[in-house]
Motif scaffolding. Sequence first.
Motif, short mmCIF file in Angstrom:
data_model
loop_
_atom_site.label_atom_id
_atom_site.label_comp_id
_atom_site.label_asym_id
_atom_site.label_seq_id
_atom_site.Cartn_x
_atom_site.Cartn_y
_atom_site.Cartn_z
N LYS A 1 -1.76 -4.68 -8.46
CA LYS A 1 -1.81 -3.25 -8.10
C LYS A 1 -3.22 -2.85 -7.67
O LYS A 1 -3.40 -2.16 -6.65
N PHE B 1 -3.28 -13.15 -0.31
CA PHE B 1 -3.58 -12.23 0.79
C PHE B 1 -3.92 -13.03 2.04
O PHE B 1 -4.48 -14.13 1.94
N GLU C 1 -0.89 -4.38 1.05
CA GLU C 1 0.16 -5.19 0.43
C GLU C 1 -0.13 -6.68 0.56
O GLU C 1 -0.43 -7.18 1.65
N PRO C 2 -0.05 -7.43 -0.55
CA PRO C 2 -0.28 -8.89 -0.47
C PRO C 2 0.90 -9.61 0.15
O PRO C 2 2.00 -9.06 0.26
N GLU D 1 -3.95 -4.41 -4.29
CA GLU D 1 -3.14 -3.77 -3.24
C GLU D 1 -3.73 -2.42 -2.86
O GLU D 1 -3.75 -2.05 -1.68
#
Length: 248
Positions: free
Chosen positions: A184, A141, A192-193, A187
Amino acid sequence: MAGHSQFKNIMHKKGKQDAIRSKLFSKLAREITVAAKMGLPDPNMNARLRAAVLAARAENMPKDNIDRAIKKASGADSENYDEVRYEGYAPGGVAVIIEALTDNRNRTAGEVRSYFTKAGGALAETGAVSFMFDRVGLIEFDKKVASEDAMMEAAIEAGADDVSSTDESHEIITSVESLRDVAKALEDKFGEPKKAALVWRPQNTIKVDDEAGEKILKLVGTLEDNDDVQNVYANFEISDALMAKLAG
């Protein structure tokens, strides 16, 4: 890996020329097509395809290119690629793993072998160095999405094995089996990574002198420049002086 990661960051900061970006998009598209062909063409139902799409988005690949690569998987004219892993030794006894997608195994093997020979290293049998690495899930991230404490807490709660933060990003390590679930959960919390994929992580790294470091980085660069090579992993560390020289 440490040296390689730092090197990639330096090259990224220097910016990508159009030719380099075009080659990168081609590799990303190939992975997307292969992933879509091996499973469902829906990133939400296909973990490998999801990882490939995330990688493409992180490099600002246009959505049309991504969609076209997915559709290509169902076409009658789509190429067939074999997944191949090569292992070898770079100067200084550094272990190297190469992942490739190729439509001609003999060509790719010959090219990879020649790169190692020219660099003063040697290609080895599959399995010769991979025991020095762990196969793990990696989720990345951007640093600004959360504080180090918040990311650590969320990642451990989601089932991650380890978290490390740099000035630019948070890197979360998971087992192969838990990558999808941890990705998941994070996120849902942070968006969103930049990346969520299976990687080879060295168990230990080797510190190399500057002369060997330059040879290794040149070898890694040559390997990554090959159209068939998707990923390169190595277990070396280079000096701050060489890093400064490269950054300059």
